[in-house]
Design a protein around this motif. Structure first.
Motif, PDB file in Angstrom:
ATOM      1  N   ARG A  93      35.425  -6.769  -7.827  1.00 35.91           N
ATOM      2  CA  ARG A  93      36.141  -6.168  -6.702  1.00 35.91           C
ATOM      3  C   ARG A  93      35.273  -5.074  -6.083  1.00 35.91           C
ATOM      4  NH1 ARG A  93      38.748  -6.906 -10.979  1.00 35.91           N
ATOM      5  NH2 ARG A  93      38.575  -4.741 -11.696  1.00 35.91           N
ATOM      6  N   ILE A  94      35.006  -5.221  -4.798  1.00 37.53           N
ATOM      7  CA  ILE A  94      34.132  -4.287  -4.087  1.00 37.53           C
ATOM      8  C   ILE A  94      34.891  -3.725  -2.895  1.00 37.53           C
ATOM      9  CG2 ILE A  94      31.970  -4.029  -2.823  1.00 37.53           C
ATOM     10  CD1 ILE A  94      30.898  -6.431  -4.445  1.00 37.53           C
ATOM     11  N   ARG A  95      34.967  -2.412  -2.820  1.00 38.56           N
ATOM     12  CA  ARG A  95      35.635  -1.759  -1.695  1.00 38.56           C
ATOM     13  C   ARG A  95      34.856  -0.493  -1.335  1.00 38.56           C
ATOM     14  NH1 ARG A  95      40.590  -1.578   0.788  1.00 38.56           N
ATOM     15  NH2 ARG A  95      41.416  -3.158  -0.640  1.00 38.56           N
ATOM     16  N   GLY A  96      34.482  -0.396  -0.093  1.00 34.06           N
ATOM     17  CA  GLY A  96      33.813   0.821   0.358  1.00 34.06           C
ATOM     18  C   GLY A  96      32.408   0.966  -0.183  1.00 34.06           C
ATOM     19  N   LEU A  97      31.642  -0.131  -0.216  1.00 31.99           N
ATOM     20  CA  LEU A  97      30.243  -0.080  -0.649  1.00 31.99           C
ATOM     21  C   LEU A  97      29.368   0.098   0.593  1.00 31.99           C
ATOM     22  CD1 LEU A  97      27.931  -0.370  -2.678  1.00 31.99           C
ATOM     23  CD2 LEU A  97      28.145  -2.862  -2.443  1.00 31.99           C
ATOM     24  N   GLU A  98      28.690   1.224   0.681  1.00 28.36           N
ATOM     25  CA  GLU A  98      27.786   1.524   1.796  1.00 28.36           C
ATOM     26  C   GLU A  98      26.357   1.532   1.281  1.00 28.36           C
ATOM     27  OE1 GLU A  98      26.780   5.123   4.970  1.00 28.36           O
ATOM     28  OE2 GLU A  98      28.346   5.354   3.459  1.00 28.36           O
ATOM     29  N   MET A  99      25.481   0.769   1.948  1.00 32.45           N
ATOM     30  CA  MET A  99      24.093   0.657   1.518  1.00 32.45           C
ATOM     31  C   MET A  99      23.183   0.923   2.716  1.00 32.45           C
ATOM     32  SD  MET A  99      24.551  -2.825  -0.761  1.00 32.45           S
ATOM     33  CE  MET A  99      25.439  -3.650   0.581  1.00 32.45           C
ATOM     34  N   THR A 100      22.152   1.748   2.503  1.00 34.63           N
ATOM     35  CA  THR A 100      21.225   2.098   3.579  1.00 34.63           C
ATOM     36  C   THR A 100      19.796   2.086   3.049  1.00 34.63           C
ATOM     37  OG1 THR A 100      21.390   4.461   3.093  1.00 34.63           O
ATOM     38  CG2 THR A 100      22.953   3.573   4.695  1.00 34.63           C
ATOM     39  N   THR A 101      18.838   1.969   3.975  1.00 35.82           N
ATOM     40  CA  THR A 101      17.423   2.087   3.613  1.00 35.82           C
ATOM     41  C   THR A 101      16.769   3.132   4.502  1.00 35.82           C
ATOM     42  OG1 THR A 101      16.725   0.339   5.137  1.00 35.82           O
ATOM     43  CG2 THR A 101      17.268  -0.323   2.882  1.00 35.82           C
ATOM     44  N   LEU A 154      33.783  -1.926  -7.953  1.00 35.66           N
ATOM     45  CA  LEU A 154      32.883  -0.968  -7.322  1.00 35.66           C
ATOM     46  C   LEU A 154      33.618  -0.408  -6.108  1.00 35.66           C
ATOM     47  CD1 LEU A 154      29.634  -3.176  -7.263  1.00 35.66           C
ATOM     48  CD2 LEU A 154      30.307  -1.561  -9.036  1.00 35.66           C
ATOM     49  N   GLU A 155      33.927   0.878  -6.100  1.00 39.71           N
ATOM     50  CA  GLU A 155      34.702   1.474  -5.018  1.00 39.71           C
ATOM     51  C   GLU A 155      34.082   2.782  -4.547  1.00 39.71           C
ATOM     52  OE1 GLU A 155      38.824   1.888  -5.734  1.00 39.71           O
ATOM     53  OE2 GLU A 155      39.096  -0.128  -6.528  1.00 39.71           O
ATOM     54  N   ARG A 156      34.001   2.911  -3.238  1.00 42.08           N
ATOM     55  CA  ARG A 156      33.518   4.146  -2.602  1.00 42.08           C
ATOM     56  C   ARG A 156      32.160   4.549  -3.178  1.00 42.08           C
ATOM     57  NH1 ARG A 156      38.601   4.657  -3.964  1.00 42.08           N
ATOM     58  NH2 ARG A 156      38.158   6.059  -5.683  1.00 42.08           N
ATOM     59  N   ILE A 157      31.203   3.661  -2.958  1.00 41.70           N
ATOM     60  CA  ILE A 157      29.855   3.851  -3.483  1.00 41.70           C
ATOM     61  C   ILE A 157      28.861   3.846  -2.330  1.00 41.70           C
ATOM     62  CG2 ILE A 157      28.036   2.813  -4.903  1.00 41.70           C
ATOM     63  CD1 ILE A 157      30.246   1.826  -6.775  1.00 41.70           C
ATOM     64  N   HIS A 158      27.989   4.844  -2.301  1.00 40.46           N
ATOM     65  CA  HIS A 158      26.903   4.901  -1.314  1.00 40.46           C
ATOM     66  C   HIS A 158      25.577   4.800  -2.060  1.00 40.46           C
ATOM     67  CE1 HIS A 158      23.710   7.195   0.834  1.00 40.46           C
ATOM     68  NE2 HIS A 158      24.020   6.288   1.737  1.00 40.46           N
ATOM     69  N   ASP A 197      33.181   6.303  -6.516  1.00 38.52           N
ATOM     70  CA  ASP A 197      32.738   7.596  -5.998  1.00 38.52           C
ATOM     71  C   ASP A 197      31.364   7.962  -6.546  1.00 38.52           C
ATOM     72  OD1 ASP A 197      35.219   8.380  -4.469  1.00 38.52           O
ATOM     73  OD2 ASP A 197      36.068   8.035  -6.462  1.00 38.52           O
ATOM     74  N   ILE A 198      30.409   7.097  -6.257  1.00 38.83           N
ATOM     75  CA  ILE A 198      29.016   7.281  -6.668  1.00 38.83           C
ATOM     76  C   ILE A 198      28.164   7.438  -5.424  1.00 38.83           C
ATOM     77  CG2 ILE A 198      27.033   6.216  -7.830  1.00 38.83           C
ATOM     78  CD1 ILE A 198      29.036   4.746  -9.643  1.00 38.83           C
ATOM     79  N   ASP A 199      27.339   8.467  -5.389  1.00 37.91           N
ATOM     80  CA  ASP A 199      26.432   8.715  -4.271  1.00 37.91           C
ATOM     81  C   ASP A 199      25.016   8.776  -4.821  1.00 37.91           C
ATOM     82  OD1 ASP A 199      25.318   9.384  -1.809  1.00 37.91           O
ATOM     83  OD2 ASP A 199      25.651  11.534  -2.124  1.00 37.91           O
TER      84      ASP A 199
END
Length: 513
Positions: free
Chosen positions: A469-477, A419-423, A392-394
């Motif tokens: 373990r990676i779940r819900g990793l969202e990456m944008t530019t 790493l879970e639920r990270i944007h 839960d990191i934004d």
């Protein structure tokens, strides 16, 4: 009940039962003037000694500006700032007096001067128990120095960040003067060695010196509702047990805001364990602009010639290891991202970071590093990680050069990390030439994201990693980036779910397309 009564009631809660009944001592009754001109050091120390001799009690600091050198804390004594109370750190160059001399520690090889001494501070205590400093006052450290010698360690590689490589001897000496030059100087606002059941609450520190607060080997320390705007480290917790940091705002553009260490400053191995950092905001705004509300961003570089610091970190010193560390509901602003480091041996175990907001991040948003600096005696090993949970990191506004980084060593991988639920929102702008870069190992370098230079992936870069373990990793530019979003090298047993940019197609160079 008046506000003064409320302050006194809270301050005495940690004192022994007999001490709670003692009448509060006003420092003015012991000779303090509070005029900003007269040195009030002796009056403060007399008041503390008198309270301690009575079995404990409360020393009240009324409105005024009190000029002081070293104030020596005693067990079972609470200091209470009333509104408008200011303690100004005296300056040996301008005022008649000096700070207590640093302890004779012999040949301290493995830690710098500031972390290895405690008496050369504005407030200090050695082995004190049931002590508190509280109330809506201000500690103005204008007479303190931010500087001090580095470690006497024989190995120079890894002692300073690689970003300082181009600095000449004069520039280094200005930051790290000879130990003899420190006699009579003060370089910490509050310093504690050992002891326990300490509470620091409700006050403000402006310009805290090398460290605004240093607690070394302290068992049971509560730090809550402080505002710190300082020229180097904010809160340093070294080899502590049962530490709680809550609701603090720490601005430190030139060094770390809140940092947990496990160094050899005590002369032996001791872990930091059972530490909670919650509901805090850290930042790297221009010095003084967090307190005045302007939040300036004109300072381009910290003294290490990297971008403003101001982060929460585990490390750099890791000899004794860390365990049972919780960082939650914290905010990072205009500063470097979260850093979890073990480079001097020591295990990093059971570390949880959750509910974190980051804005305008000046290096990598997440940096997990095992290194081979090994600043310690013969036989110091290489560290390890286990049970590191980030969720839960934004993070947005991230410097495009640095993705999230998990970087171990050949044969010593960063392991057991989730790493879970990270944007992660990056600025973008990486080039095809950046994508072709192959970072050196730099195994024994001082750990910073910039040690690797611009990285060949824009979202996540992993090297020497296992059981991730990676779940819900969202990456944008925000703008296009010619690099791949993810790159891995020597990475085994990577479990990925709900991560749109990870399609499980990894080319021969370890890039995820």
């Amino acid at each position: 009940m008046t506000r003064r009564d409320l302050l006194l009631t809270g301050a005495v809660a940690m004192l022994p039962f007999a001490a709670r009944a003692a009448a509060p001592l006003d420092v003015r009754a012991l000779g303090a003037r509070g005029d900003g001109v007269t040195l009030d050091t002796d009056a403060f120390n007399r008041a503390i000694v008198e309270a301690a001799r009575a079995g404990g009690g409360t020393v009240v600091i009324p409105k005024g500006r009190y000029l002081c050198f070293s104030v020596r804390l005693r067990s079972n004594v609470a200091l209470v700032f009333e509104p408008g109370a200011v303690i100004e750190a005296a300056d040996p160059a301008r005022h008649q007096g000096r700070y207590d001399l640093p302890e004779d520690r012999g040949d301290i090889l493995y830690q710098d001067f500031g972390h290895s001494h405690w008496a050369n501070s504005l407030f200090w205590g050695d082995g004190v128990e049931r002590v508190s400093i509280s109330g809506p006052g201000l500690i103005d450290g204008r007479g303190l120095t931010r500087n001090g010698p580095g470690a006497r360690w024989h190995k120079t590689t890894g002692e300073r960040p690689l970003s300082m490589k181009g600095m000449d001897d004069h520039a280094i000496t200005r930051l790290e003067p000879d130990a003899a030059a420190m006699n009579g100087q003060g370089n910490k606002a509050i310093s504690l060695r050992g002891g326990g059941r300490v509470r620091l609450s409700g006050f403000t520190i402006l310009r805290g010196g090398h460290m605004a607060i240093l607690a070394t080997g302290t068992a049971g320390i509560e730090i809550d509702d402080l505002r710190i705007d300082t020229q180097r480290d904010g809160i340093d917790l070294d080899c502590v047990t049962g530490a709680r940091v809550r609701g603090c705002r720490v601005n430190s553009p030139n060094d770390d805001a809140i940092v947990v260490k496990s160094s050899l400053a005590l002369g032996h191995l001791k872990p930091s364990q059972d530490v909670v950092i919650s509901d805090c905001t850290v930042s790297g705004y221009d010095i003084g602009t967090m307190l005045d509300g302007t939040r300036g961003t004109t300072q381009a570089l910290a003294p290490d010639r990297d971008r403003p610091t101001g982060r929460i970190k585990l490390g750099t010193e890791s000899n004794g290891g860390y365990s049972q560390i919780l960082i939650e509901r914290c905010r990072f602003e205009h500063c470097r991202g979260l850093a979890l480091e073990t480079v001097d041996g020591g295990a990093m175990r059971d570390v949880t970071v959750r509910d974190i907001v980051m804005r305008d991040i000046t290096t990598a948003p997440i940096f997990v590093r095992i290194g081979d600096r090994r600043r310690g005696p013969e036989g110091t090993g290489i560290g390890s990680t286990a049970g590191v949970r980030l969720s839960d990191i934004d993070a947005t506004g991230i410097d495009h050069r640095y993705p999230a980084i998990l970087a171990g060593l050949p044969g010593h991988p960063v392991a057991d990390v989730s790493l879970e639920r990270i944007h992660l929102g990056f600025a973008g702008g990486g080039t095809a030439a950046d994508a072709a870069l192959r970072p050196a190992e730099v195994v024994d370098a001082y750990p910073e994201p910039s040690m690797f230079g611009t990285l060949p992936a824009w979202g996540l870069w992993m090297r020497h990693a296992r059981d991730i373990r990676i779940r819900g990793l969202e990456m944008t530019t925000a703008t296009p980036d010619a690099r791949p979003p993810v790159m891995t090298e020597d990475a085994e047993r990577i479990a990925v779910a709900d991560t749109p940019l990870w399609h499980n197609r990894i080319d021969q160079k370890g890039r995820v397309s």
